[in-house]
Write a protein that holds these residues in place. Structure first.
Motif, PDB file in Angstrom:
ATOM      1  N   ALA A  49       0.844  -1.192   0.000  1.00  0.00           N
ATOM      2  CA  ALA A  49       0.000   0.000   0.000  1.00  0.00           C
ATOM      3  C   ALA A  49       0.878   1.240   0.000  1.00  0.00           C
ATOM      4  O   ALA A  49       2.026   1.201   0.434  1.00  0.00           O
ATOM      5  N   THR A  50       0.298   2.344  -0.458  1.00  0.00           N
ATOM      6  CA  THR A  50       0.990   3.618  -0.414  1.00  0.00           C
ATOM      7  C   THR A  50      -0.005   4.727  -0.102  1.00  0.00           C
ATOM      8  O   THR A  50      -1.207   4.595  -0.359  1.00  0.00           O
ATOM      9  N   ILE A  51       0.506   5.797   0.471  1.00  0.00           N
ATOM     10  CA  ILE A  51      -0.329   6.941   0.839  1.00  0.00           C
ATOM     11  C   ILE A  51       0.417   8.210   0.471  1.00  0.00           C
ATOM     12  O   ILE A  51       1.637   8.298   0.621  1.00  0.00           O
ATOM     13  N   SER A  52      -0.316   9.189  -0.001  1.00  0.00           N
ATOM     14  CA  SER A  52       0.291  10.455  -0.406  1.00  0.00           C
ATOM     15  C   SER A  52       0.769  11.239   0.807  1.00  0.00           C
ATOM     16  O   SER A  52       0.420  10.942   1.955  1.00  0.00           O
ATOM     17  N   TRP A  53       1.540  12.295   0.550  1.00  0.00           N
ATOM     18  CA  TRP A  53       2.119  13.079   1.641  1.00  0.00           C
ATOM     19  C   TRP A  53       1.045  13.665   2.542  1.00  0.00           C
ATOM     20  O   TRP A  53       1.223  13.779   3.749  1.00  0.00           O
ATOM     21  N   SER A  54      -0.102  14.013   1.969  1.00  0.00           N
ATOM     22  CA  SER A  54      -1.178  14.634   2.752  1.00  0.00           C
ATOM     23  C   SER A  54      -2.114  13.596   3.367  1.00  0.00           C
ATOM     24  O   SER A  54      -2.901  13.929   4.254  1.00  0.00           O
ATOM     25  N   GLY A  55      -2.060  12.384   2.869  1.00  0.00           N
ATOM     26  CA  GLY A  55      -2.999  11.356   3.308  1.00  0.00           C
ATOM     27  C   GLY A  55      -4.271  11.311   2.495  1.00  0.00           C
ATOM     28  O   GLY A  55      -5.119  10.447   2.727  1.00  0.00           O
ATOM     29  N   ALA A  56      -4.405  12.190   1.526  1.00  0.00           N
ATOM     30  CA  ALA A  56      -5.650  12.277   0.759  1.00  0.00           C
ATOM     31  C   ALA A  56      -5.808  11.138  -0.238  1.00  0.00           C
ATOM     32  O   ALA A  56      -6.928  10.802  -0.637  1.00  0.00           O
ATOM     33  N   ASN A  57      -4.698  10.570  -0.655  1.00  0.00           N
ATOM     34  CA  ASN A  57      -4.733   9.528  -1.687  1.00  0.00           C
ATOM     35  C   ASN A  57      -4.043   8.267  -1.191  1.00  0.00           C
ATOM     36  O   ASN A  57      -2.996   8.332  -0.538  1.00  0.00           O
ATOM     37  N   THR A  58      -4.653   7.139  -1.520  1.00  0.00           N
ATOM     38  CA  THR A  58      -4.088   5.846  -1.157  1.00  0.00           C
ATOM     39  C   THR A  58      -4.215   4.882  -2.333  1.00  0.00           C
ATOM     40  O   THR A  58      -5.020   5.093  -3.236  1.00  0.00           O
ATOM     41  N   TYR A  59      -3.403   3.849  -2.288  1.00  0.00           N
ATOM     42  CA  TYR A  59      -3.445   2.846  -3.350  1.00  0.00           C
ATOM     43  C   TYR A  59      -2.987   1.528  -2.749  1.00  0.00           C
ATOM     44  O   TYR A  59      -2.051   1.503  -1.939  1.00  0.00           O
ATOM     45  N   PHE A  60      -3.652   0.444  -3.178  1.00  0.00           N
ATOM     46  CA  PHE A  60      -3.390  -0.853  -2.566  1.00  0.00           C
ATOM     47  C   PHE A  60      -3.114  -1.923  -3.610  1.00  0.00           C
ATOM     48  O   PHE A  60      -3.640  -1.881  -4.729  1.00  0.00           O
ATOM     49  N   ALA A  61      -2.330  -2.901  -3.220  1.00  0.00           N
ATOM     50  CA  ALA A  61      -2.164  -4.087  -4.047  1.00  0.00           C
ATOM     51  C   ALA A  61      -3.481  -4.850  -4.070  1.00  0.00           C
ATOM     52  O   ALA A  61      -4.247  -4.833  -3.089  1.00  0.00           O
ATOM     53  N   ASP A  62      -3.740  -5.521  -5.176  1.00  0.00           N
ATOM     54  CA  ASP A  62      -4.990  -6.270  -5.301  1.00  0.00           C
ATOM     55  C   ASP A  62      -5.150  -7.314  -4.184  1.00  0.00           C
ATOM     56  O   ASP A  62      -6.255  -7.575  -3.726  1.00  0.00           O
ATOM     57  N   ALA A  63      -4.042  -7.872  -3.752  1.00  0.00           N
ATOM     58  CA  ALA A  63      -4.097  -8.945  -2.756  1.00  0.00           C
ATOM     59  C   ALA A  63      -4.638  -8.483  -1.403  1.00  0.00           C
ATOM     60  O   ALA A  63      -5.109  -9.306  -0.607  1.00  0.00           O
ATOM     61  N   VAL A  64      -4.566  -7.180  -1.140  1.00  0.00           N
ATOM     62  CA  VAL A  64      -4.988  -6.673   0.169  1.00  0.00           C
ATOM     63  C   VAL A  64      -6.147  -5.693   0.078  1.00  0.00           C
ATOM     64  O   VAL A  64      -6.667  -5.256   1.106  1.00  0.00           O
ATOM     65  N   LYS A  65      -6.540  -5.363  -1.127  1.00  0.00           N
ATOM     66  CA  LYS A  65      -7.599  -4.374  -1.322  1.00  0.00           C
ATOM     67  C   LYS A  65      -8.881  -4.834  -0.632  1.00  0.00           C
ATOM     68  O   LYS A  65      -9.299  -5.987  -0.763  1.00  0.00           O
ATOM     69  N   GLY A  66      -9.487  -3.917   0.108  1.00  0.00           N
ATOM     70  CA  GLY A  66     -10.711  -4.235   0.837  1.00  0.00           C
ATOM     71  C   GLY A  66     -10.468  -4.805   2.214  1.00  0.00           C
ATOM     72  O   GLY A  66     -11.401  -4.894   3.022  1.00  0.00           O
ATOM     73  N   ARG A  67      -9.233  -5.205   2.513  1.00  0.00           N
ATOM     74  CA  ARG A  67      -8.914  -5.772   3.820  1.00  0.00           C
ATOM     75  C   ARG A  67      -7.963  -4.871   4.612  1.00  0.00           C
ATOM     76  O   ARG A  67      -8.034  -4.820   5.845  1.00  0.00           O
ATOM     77  N   PHE A  68      -7.072  -4.191   3.928  1.00  0.00           N
ATOM     78  CA  PHE A  68      -6.071  -3.328   4.570  1.00  0.00           C
ATOM     79  C   PHE A  68      -6.423  -1.870   4.302  1.00  0.00           C
ATOM     80  O   PHE A  68      -6.947  -1.523   3.243  1.00  0.00           O
ATOM     81  N   THR A  69      -6.107  -1.023   5.263  1.00  0.00           N
ATOM     82  CA  THR A  69      -6.173   0.415   5.052  1.00  0.00           C
ATOM     83  C   THR A  69      -4.851   1.032   5.506  1.00  0.00           C
ATOM     84  O   THR A  69      -4.186   0.514   6.413  1.00  0.00           O
ATOM     85  N   ILE A  70      -4.488   2.129   4.874  1.00  0.00           N
ATOM     86  CA  ILE A  70      -3.282   2.859   5.218  1.00  0.00           C
ATOM     87  C   ILE A  70      -3.688   4.270   5.608  1.00  0.00           C
ATOM     88  O   ILE A  70      -4.586   4.856   4.996  1.00  0.00           O
ATOM     89  N   SER A  71      -3.049   4.797   6.624  1.00  0.00           N
ATOM     90  CA  SER A  71      -3.351   6.148   7.075  1.00  0.00           C
ATOM     91  C   SER A  71      -2.085   6.757   7.654  1.00  0.00           C
ATOM     92  O   SER A  71      -1.080   6.056   7.861  1.00  0.00           O
ATOM     93  N   ARG A  72      -2.128   8.040   7.904  1.00  0.00           N
ATOM     94  CA  ARG A  72      -0.964   8.711   8.487  1.00  0.00           C
ATOM     95  C   ARG A  72      -1.415   9.846   9.379  1.00  0.00           C
ATOM     96  O   ARG A  72      -2.499  10.419   9.194  1.00  0.00           O
ATOM     97  N   ASP A  73      -0.577  10.153  10.343  1.00  0.00           N
ATOM     98  CA  ASP A  73      -0.763  11.291  11.228  1.00  0.00           C
ATOM     99  C   ASP A  73       0.522  12.100  11.152  1.00  0.00           C
ATOM    100  O   ASP A  73       1.520  11.748  11.789  1.00  0.00           O
ATOM    101  N   ASN A  74       0.501  13.147  10.366  1.00  0.00           N
ATOM    102  CA  ASN A  74       1.728  13.930  10.164  1.00  0.00           C
ATOM    103  C   ASN A  74       2.145  14.662  11.436  1.00  0.00           C
ATOM    104  O   ASN A  74       3.332  14.953  11.615  1.00  0.00           O
TER     105      ASN A  74
END
Length: 125
Positions: A49-74
């Motif tokens: 998974a990856t997340i943008s610098w602001s946290g507004a955008n995320t992207y996941f591998a198909d294998a984990v999509k729908g099960r994993f979430t990514i977030s950040r607290d700057n």
């Protein structure tokens, strides 16, 4: 430069959940897109998974999509990976990484310049 330290790994039964944390040092953490990768024994490191610098955008591998979430607290210089509905095939060492160039949300290891030491996740069946 960014230094990264992962935590939160462990042993969990299939169907369970874990939350990984990645604490970063350095004033410029908020400038970086961040990613999570994993490496299982005998396999190559793979994108999770990856997340943008602001946290507004995320992207996941198909294998984990729908099960994993990514977030950040700057404000806390921390990125998280929430893993739900875990499967035995999710067993791996999980790494967080900071992107290079910083704003790039890449899916390849070579697109990340700074890496943590990894945290083991083991999912039992």
């Amino acid at each position: 430069q960014v230094q990264l330290v992962e935590s939160g790994g462990g042993l969990v039964q299939a169907g369970g959940s874990l939350r990984l944390s990645c604490a970063a040092s350095g004033r410029t953490f908020s400038s970086y897109a961040m990613g999570w990768f994993r490496q299982a024994p005998g396999k190559e490191r793979e994108f999770v998974a990856t997340i943008s610098w602001s946290g507004a955008n995320t992207y996941f591998a198909d294998a984990v999509k729908g099960r994993f979430t990514i977030s950040r607290d700057n404000a806390k210089n921390t990125v998280y990976l929430q893993m739900n509905s875990l499967k035995p095939e999710d067993t791996a060492v999980y790494y967080c990484a900071a992107a290079n160039p910083p704003r790039l949300m890449g899916v390849q290891s070579k697109e990340y310049a700074y890496w943590g030491q990894g945290t083991q996740v083991t999912v039992s069946s």
